[in-house]
Design a protein around this motif. Sequence first.
Motif, PDB file in Angstrom:
ATOM      1  N   PHE A 175      29.154  -3.089  38.118  1.00 45.19           N
ATOM      2  CA  PHE A 175      29.539  -3.173  36.708  1.00 45.19           C
ATOM      3  C   PHE A 175      29.948  -1.801  36.185  1.00 45.19           C
ATOM      4  CE2 PHE A 175      27.995  -3.092  32.180  1.00 45.19           C
ATOM      5  CZ  PHE A 175      29.071  -3.804  31.656  1.00 45.19           C
ATOM      6  N   ARG A 176      29.212  -0.758  36.577  1.00 47.07           N
ATOM      7  CA  ARG A 176      29.572   0.602  36.162  1.00 47.07           C
ATOM      8  C   ARG A 176      30.996   0.925  36.562  1.00 47.07           C
ATOM      9  NH1 ARG A 176      26.274   5.590  38.630  1.00 47.07           N
ATOM     10  NH2 ARG A 176      24.718   4.936  37.095  1.00 47.07           N
ATOM     11  N   THR A 177      31.392   0.550  37.777  1.00 46.12           N
ATOM     12  CA  THR A 177      32.744   0.852  38.250  1.00 46.12           C
ATOM     13  C   THR A 177      33.795   0.174  37.381  1.00 46.12           C
ATOM     14  OG1 THR A 177      31.950   1.097  40.528  1.00 46.12           O
ATOM     15  CG2 THR A 177      34.303   0.684  40.229  1.00 46.12           C
ATOM     16  N   MET A 178      33.548  -1.082  37.021  1.00 50.42           N
ATOM     17  CA  MET A 178      34.502  -1.795  36.155  1.00 50.42           C
ATOM     18  C   MET A 178      34.635  -1.112  34.791  1.00 50.42           C
ATOM     19  SD  MET A 178      33.987  -5.880  36.822  1.00 50.42           S
ATOM     20  CE  MET A 178      32.254  -5.891  36.323  1.00 50.42           C
ATOM     21  N   VAL A 179      33.499  -0.732  34.216  1.00 53.81           N
ATOM     22  CA  VAL A 179      33.519  -0.099  32.898  1.00 53.81           C
ATOM     23  C   VAL A 179      34.207   1.256  32.962  1.00 53.81           C
ATOM     24  CG1 VAL A 179      32.104   0.826  31.032  1.00 53.81           C
ATOM     25  CG2 VAL A 179      31.453  -1.314  32.137  1.00 53.81           C
ATOM     26  N   LEU A 180      33.880   2.036  33.990  1.00 53.95           N
ATOM     27  CA  LEU A 180      34.476   3.367  34.107  1.00 53.95           C
ATOM     28  C   LEU A 180      35.986   3.298  34.288  1.00 53.95           C
ATOM     29  CD1 LEU A 180      31.908   5.330  36.324  1.00 53.95           C
ATOM     30  CD2 LEU A 180      32.288   5.497  33.863  1.00 53.95           C
ATOM     31  N   ARG A 181      36.460   2.263  34.974  1.00 56.08           N
ATOM     32  CA  ARG A 181      37.910   2.123  35.138  1.00 56.08           C
ATOM     33  C   ARG A 181      38.586   1.948  33.772  1.00 56.08           C
ATOM     34  NH1 ARG A 181      37.894  -1.488  38.694  1.00 56.08           N
ATOM     35  NH2 ARG A 181      38.482  -0.221  40.509  1.00 56.08           N
ATOM     36  N   VAL A 182      37.991   1.138  32.908  1.00 55.65           N
ATOM     37  CA  VAL A 182      38.565   0.891  31.585  1.00 55.65           C
ATOM     38  C   VAL A 182      38.513   2.143  30.723  1.00 55.65           C
ATOM     39  CG1 VAL A 182      38.295  -0.409  29.438  1.00 55.65           C
ATOM     40  CG2 VAL A 182      38.042  -1.577  31.633  1.00 55.65           C
ATOM     41  N   ILE A 183      37.346   2.787  30.648  1.00 56.30           N
ATOM     42  CA  ILE A 183      37.185   3.954  29.772  1.00 56.30           C
ATOM     43  C   ILE A 183      37.949   5.156  30.311  1.00 56.30           C
ATOM     44  CG2 ILE A 183      35.530   5.437  28.591  1.00 56.30           C
ATOM     45  CD1 ILE A 183      35.461   2.450  27.861  1.00 56.30           C
ATOM     46  N   SER A 184      38.028   5.293  31.631  1.00 59.77           N
ATOM     47  CA  SER A 184      38.773   6.416  32.209  1.00 59.77           C
ATOM     48  C   SER A 184      40.260   6.289  31.925  1.00 59.77           C
ATOM     49  CB  SER A 184      38.513   6.490  33.716  1.00 59.77           C
ATOM     50  OG  SER A 184      37.149   6.731  33.980  1.00 59.77           O
ATOM     51  N   ASN A 185      40.798   5.087  32.038  1.00 56.38           N
ATOM     52  CA  ASN A 185      42.214   4.882  31.704  1.00 56.38           C
ATOM     53  C   ASN A 185      42.477   5.186  30.234  1.00 56.38           C
ATOM     54  OD1 ASN A 185      42.931   4.103  34.292  1.00 56.38           O
ATOM     55  ND2 ASN A 185      42.538   1.926  33.915  1.00 56.38           N
ATOM     56  N   TRP A 186      41.568   4.747  29.375  1.00 57.82           N
ATOM     57  CA  TRP A 186      41.669   5.026  27.936  1.00 57.82           C
ATOM     58  C   TRP A 186      41.655   6.529  27.674  1.00 57.82           C
ATOM     59  CZ3 TRP A 186      42.119   2.880  23.059  1.00 57.82           C
ATOM     60  CH2 TRP A 186      41.585   3.597  21.988  1.00 57.82           C
ATOM     61  N   SER A 187      40.676   7.220  28.209  1.00 55.24           N
ATOM     62  CA  SER A 187      40.536   8.666  27.961  1.00 55.24           C
ATOM     63  C   SER A 187      41.653   9.452  28.625  1.00 55.24           C
ATOM     64  CB  SER A 187      39.177   9.154  28.479  1.00 55.24           C
ATOM     65  OG  SER A 187      38.114   8.455  27.869  1.00 55.24           O
ATOM     66  N   GLY A 188      42.091   9.013  29.806  1.00 56.68           N
ATOM     67  CA  GLY A 188      43.177   9.717  30.490  1.00 56.68           C
ATOM     68  C   GLY A 188      44.477   9.667  29.715  1.00 56.68           C
ATOM     69  N   ALA A 189      44.771   8.515  29.099  1.00 57.16           N
ATOM     70  CA  ALA A 189      45.989   8.399  28.282  1.00 57.16           C
ATOM     71  C   ALA A 189      45.923   9.352  27.092  1.00 57.16           C
ATOM     72  CB  ALA A 189      46.154   6.957  27.814  1.00 57.16           C
ATOM     73  N   TRP A 190      44.761   9.446  26.445  1.00 54.92           N
ATOM     74  CA  TRP A 190      44.606  10.354  25.316  1.00 54.92           C
ATOM     75  C   TRP A 190      44.657  11.813  25.776  1.00 54.92           C
ATOM     76  CZ3 TRP A 190      45.425   8.997  20.570  1.00 54.92           C
ATOM     77  CH2 TRP A 190      45.173   7.699  20.153  1.00 54.92           C
ATOM     78  N   MET A 191      44.243  12.083  27.014  1.00 51.60           N
ATOM     79  CA  MET A 191      44.305  13.445  27.534  1.00 51.60           C
ATOM     80  C   MET A 191      45.752  13.927  27.627  1.00 51.60           C
ATOM     81  SD  MET A 191      42.308  15.885  28.565  1.00 51.60           S
ATOM     82  CE  MET A 191      42.547  17.504  29.286  1.00 51.60           C
ATOM     83  N   LEU A 192      46.641  13.047  28.047  1.00 50.07           N
ATOM     84  CA  LEU A 192      48.062  13.406  28.085  1.00 50.07           C
ATOM     85  C   LEU A 192      48.568  13.714  26.675  1.00 50.07           C
ATOM     86  CD1 LEU A 192      49.365  10.731  30.623  1.00 50.07           C
ATOM     87  CD2 LEU A 192      48.914  13.159  31.047  1.00 50.07           C
ATOM     88  N   GLY A 193      48.136  12.895  25.709  1.00 52.81           N
ATOM     89  CA  GLY A 193      48.517  13.164  24.322  1.00 52.81           C
ATOM     90  C   GLY A 193      47.950  14.475  23.823  1.00 52.81           C
TER      91      GLY A 193
END
Length: 483
Positions: free
Chosen positions: A216-234
Amino acid sequence: MDFPIFHIDFIGNRMLIAVDAILHVIINHAFAVGALPVVALLELSGIRRKDARWDKLAYRLLKIIFIITTTLGALTGVGIWFSASLVNPAAIGSLIRVFFWGWFVEWIVFVSEVSLIMAYFLSWQTAGRSPEAKLMHLRLGIFLAVFSWITMAIIVAILGFMMDPGNWVTERTLMSGLFNPMYLPQLAFRTTLAMVMGGMTMICLIYLFTRHDLAFRTMVLRVISNWSGAWMLGLIVASIWYYQVIPNHMLANIPVAVTTQEYVSWNGRLKLLLIVGLFYVGRVLWLSVKRPGQVHGAKYLVSVLLLFAMLGQFERVREFIRKPFIIGNYMYANGIRVADYPLLQRDGILQHATYAGIREVTADNQISAGREVFEQTCTRCHTVNGVNSIRGQLKKMYGGKPWKSEVIAAYIENMHRARYFMPPFPGNKAELDALAIYLASLQKRAAAFNGAQINGIPMPDKISAATVYGTLPNLSITNGEHE
């Protein structure tokens, strides 16, 4: 000059505000603005996947956000108002006059935000009784996240105005003040930074809450990491944009600001460390996107601490580089308007200071008058013996040599030409000489400096208010007010 002076010598006025404000900004950016969208995202993921684990995790994260924002966040927010009003009432008064309706809207939004977070948190357990109720609850979370951002968006306009008022200097309208040259770039920078901070902070908590369910941790981290990574580019784009709109004279102050007001060579190395820090955070996010669940939790924690440190340093530099102004081109850091300088330099600052205990410099009161001038013109940034002490500055200048008042006076008269971040001296020649004599006397006599005043009489050490009142002629106390 219509307000009494408040001063805490051991910590200093600017440090008093800095500690409270930086703590508040970290809480606001990481937990209110940045983390609440993550909670709503997790709740949405739980609805779509029909998996109660997502909902339970989102609720546990929200509980922490709720506690921190409604306690430390609220207290430090109020603390900014109290400390700013005490330290520089002229500046906060001017800002209220310019942004009255802006702050009026912000207060309404803030009250709505508090109401929304209470409703969102307290209704969570009952919202799952039906799909319709759950969707309504999700909308509540989205509204909460939007209102938290709006609160920040209004305050950022005021922060940008303090750096560069832009056309407001000539137009004097609310809209010209709100949409100053620094507003949109700084808003973009703070928004993207807050989202990255919020995402990374929540990832640290997710590691703690999901230690018994790694899949479950892996699934959650995939979602939050994609979210945070997109904002990192911004964040990278917003950082470049924001840096490009900073006025040149402020850019010239950055080497001083990041090195505690000393021109030293490691400024370049510090900027390199900041870039490396952002690169480290970006790399951790990239690895988390590529291999969610395989990045060690300590790397996320280090990333969060780096982001907190960077935000604290950003706030410190932002506050410093606008000097010598507290409101760009309108009011100096000492709380005196630029337009008032000719009058004060002609008549003397003591003549126009309502709460000054001395009105005129004479041959018999030069040290006392100099102390009064120091209190009126210097204590918003300097202490005598505490943080950023004037004695410390003079010791660096003179070493073990005797301090000469005439040399100090010449330096103060021209220091703003060599060090742009220092306001010009606002008083007349007699007050300048008295200030220099007082500062020179500190080499041998450095008594504790108190800034509290009662009817123009400074509060002495270890003397009660009643004693001071008793020294005033024709003064009585009625219901806590003096007549």
